[in-house]
Design an enzyme around this catalytic site. Structure first.
Site, mmCIF file in Angstrom:
data_model
loop_
_atom_site.group_PDB
_atom_site.id
_atom_site.type_symbol
_atom_site.label_atom_id
_atom_site.label_comp_id
_atom_site.label_asym_id
_atom_site.label_seq_id
_atom_site.Cartn_x
_atom_site.Cartn_y
_atom_site.Cartn_z
ATOM 1 N N HIS A 183 0.841 -1.207 0.000
ATOM 2 C CA HIS A 183 0.000 0.000 0.000
ATOM 3 C C HIS A 183 0.879 1.262 0.000
ATOM 4 O O HIS A 183 0.573 2.241 -0.697
ATOM 5 C CB HIS A 183 -0.899 0.031 1.236
ATOM 6 C CG HIS A 183 -1.859 -1.114 1.350
ATOM 7 N ND1 HIS A 183 -1.743 -2.075 2.316
ATOM 8 C CD2 HIS A 183 -2.959 -1.434 0.628
ATOM 9 C CE1 HIS A 183 -2.743 -2.944 2.195
ATOM 10 N NE2 HIS A 183 -3.491 -2.579 1.175
ATOM 11 N N GLN A 193 -18.022 -7.104 -1.074
ATOM 12 C CA GLN A 193 -17.118 -7.934 -1.865
ATOM 13 C C GLN A 193 -16.701 -9.212 -1.129
ATOM 14 O O GLN A 193 -15.844 -9.948 -1.611
ATOM 15 C CB GLN A 193 -15.889 -7.143 -2.308
ATOM 16 C CG GLN A 193 -14.914 -6.786 -1.211
ATOM 17 C CD GLN A 193 -13.868 -5.784 -1.693
ATOM 18 O OE1 GLN A 193 -14.189 -4.634 -1.994
ATOM 19 N NE2 GLN A 193 -12.634 -6.224 -1.792
ATOM 20 N N GLU A 245 -0.856 -4.455 -9.072
ATOM 21 C CA GLU A 245 -0.912 -5.619 -9.960
ATOM 22 C C GLU A 245 -1.100 -6.912 -9.175
ATOM 23 O O GLU A 245 -1.427 -7.943 -9.748
ATOM 24 C CB GLU A 245 0.375 -5.701 -10.800
ATOM 25 C CG GLU A 245 0.459 -4.623 -11.859
ATOM 26 C CD GLU A 245 1.680 -4.770 -12.742
ATOM 27 O OE1 GLU A 245 2.536 -5.645 -12.466
ATOM 28 O OE2 GLU A 245 1.791 -4.000 -13.719
ATOM 29 N N GLN A 296 -8.653 -7.618 -10.655
ATOM 30 C CA GLN A 296 -9.309 -6.404 -10.168
ATOM 31 C C GLN A 296 -8.828 -5.186 -10.956
ATOM 32 O O GLN A 296 -9.622 -4.335 -11.374
ATOM 33 C CB GLN A 296 -8.992 -6.239 -8.678
ATOM 34 C CG GLN A 296 -9.382 -4.917 -8.086
ATOM 35 C CD GLN A 296 -9.111 -4.879 -6.588
ATOM 36 O OE1 GLN A 296 -9.832 -5.484 -5.815
ATOM 37 N NE2 GLN A 296 -8.073 -4.183 -6.167
ATOM 38 N N SER A 354 0.426 -9.093 1.566
ATOM 39 C CA SER A 354 -1.031 -9.072 1.606
ATOM 40 C C SER A 354 -1.473 -8.907 3.054
ATOM 41 O O SER A 354 -0.836 -9.452 3.964
ATOM 42 C CB SER A 354 -1.589 -10.394 1.048
ATOM 43 O OG SER A 354 -2.943 -10.551 1.444
#
Ligand code: AMP
Length: 298
Positions: A46, A72, A159, A164, A196
């Site tokens: 991020h 989602q 990426e 998405q 992640s």
């Protein structure tokens, strides 16, 4: 006092009306708006998106949204336990010079009676969309709303979540959103595991196993000179060595995620579960027309 001056705290706004006013004030000041949408639990991936946003120019003001979007998540997914370390997230935003943080509650984004969604088309039901039905309608709906609320000039997406990225780029084109989508390469741990927010769920053993995904992708990319079958075979061999991995898919697609990759830029995508943790990754490669041409990793 010694040392560098502390960076200013980002201003936090919780409603669409407030963030809209704050963005308009920045614009009136001559700033362009660069937007980084997130679900929080911020990590170096991020931060890289924020750094890319900052590098767009001195006149850029960075807006980050932090919203764990219920739309989602499937019924058996990790919505309730998704990490929400707000203090650390705000510190990460401050460290990257973020001007505004949009931190809405669920009722701010989905007031009673909200029932309109954005459909992702056929690709939305494939790959991650086949594993997580409804996921991409949820993603596109919240991103479309955030785009209207924040009205950025440019928005940054990783990426890491390649499907998405493709679907959002397509939505911006198909629905004429007046902004530019900028892709940012995946930030990885030293052993290749893609950063992640979900990696914190992994047990130490599974954390060690998780790097298999990237090793498999590398093996596939290294085999690109042999054509599609060689790519899939090479990646599949690496994945098969790791018994603990429960595979969801390994697919080779073209760069737009069409199903018949031609020679040239292509994307190899993988998803698997380790315990209850769903992991995804992908790599770009240059597919050769025959078994003899040289290939490079993109
Ligand atoms: P998330 O908070 O998981 O919804 O991610 C917010 C944004 O950060 C998305 O555009 C992601 O693709 C991006 N992102 C997540 N992990 C990484 C990573 N390891 N490297 C680069 N971008 C990432």
């Amino acid at each position: 006092m010694t040392g560098a001056q502390a960076a200013p705290e980002p201003r936090v706004h919780r409603t669409p009306a407030e963030i809209g006013d704050a963005v308009r004030a920045l614009r009136a000041d001559g700033r362009r708006i660069a937007f980084v949408p997130t679900m929080g639990a911020l990590h170096a991936g991020h931060s890289e998106l924020m750094r890319q946003a900052r590098s767009a120019g001195d006149d850029v003001a960075i807006v980050v949204s932090i919203f764990v979007n219920p739309l989602q998540f499937g019924p058996n997914e990790d919505l309730a336990r998704y990490p929400r370390p707000l203090e650390a997230d705000l510190a990460a935003c401050r460290d990257e010079g973020v001007a505004l943080v949009f931190l809405p509650g669920v009722a701010d984004m989905y007031p009673e009676g909200a029932d309109t969604t954005v459909g992702p088309g056929a690709l939305g039901g494939q790959l991650e969309g086949a594993v997580r039905p409804g996921h991409f309608a949820g993603v596109l709906t919240v991103v479309a709303k955030l785009f209207h609320i924040v009205a950025p000039d440019v928005a940054y997406f990783g990426e890491k979540d390649y499907q998405q990225l493709v679907l959002i780029t397509r939505m911006v084109r198909d629905l004429n959103f007046p902004l530019r989508v900028v892709p940012v390469p995946t930030v990885r741990e030293a052993d290749g595991l893609a950063l992640s927010s979900r990696n914190v769920y992994l047990s130490p053993d599974d954390r060690a196993r998780a790097a298999t995904l990237h090793r498999a992708l590398r093996a596939g990319a290294d085999a690109a000179a042999g054509g599609p079958a060689a790519v899939l075979a090479a990646a599949g061999r690496v994945l098969a060595e790791q018994d603990a991995l429960e595979m969801d898919y390994l697919e080779l697609r073209d760069a737009e995620l069409g199903t018949d990759p031609e020679p040239g830029p292509a994307r190899l995508l993988v998803a698997a579960r380790l315990g209850a943790t769903h992991l995804i990754d992908n790599i770009g490669l240059d597919l050769a027309p025959t078994g003899n041409d040289r290939a490079t990793i993109g």
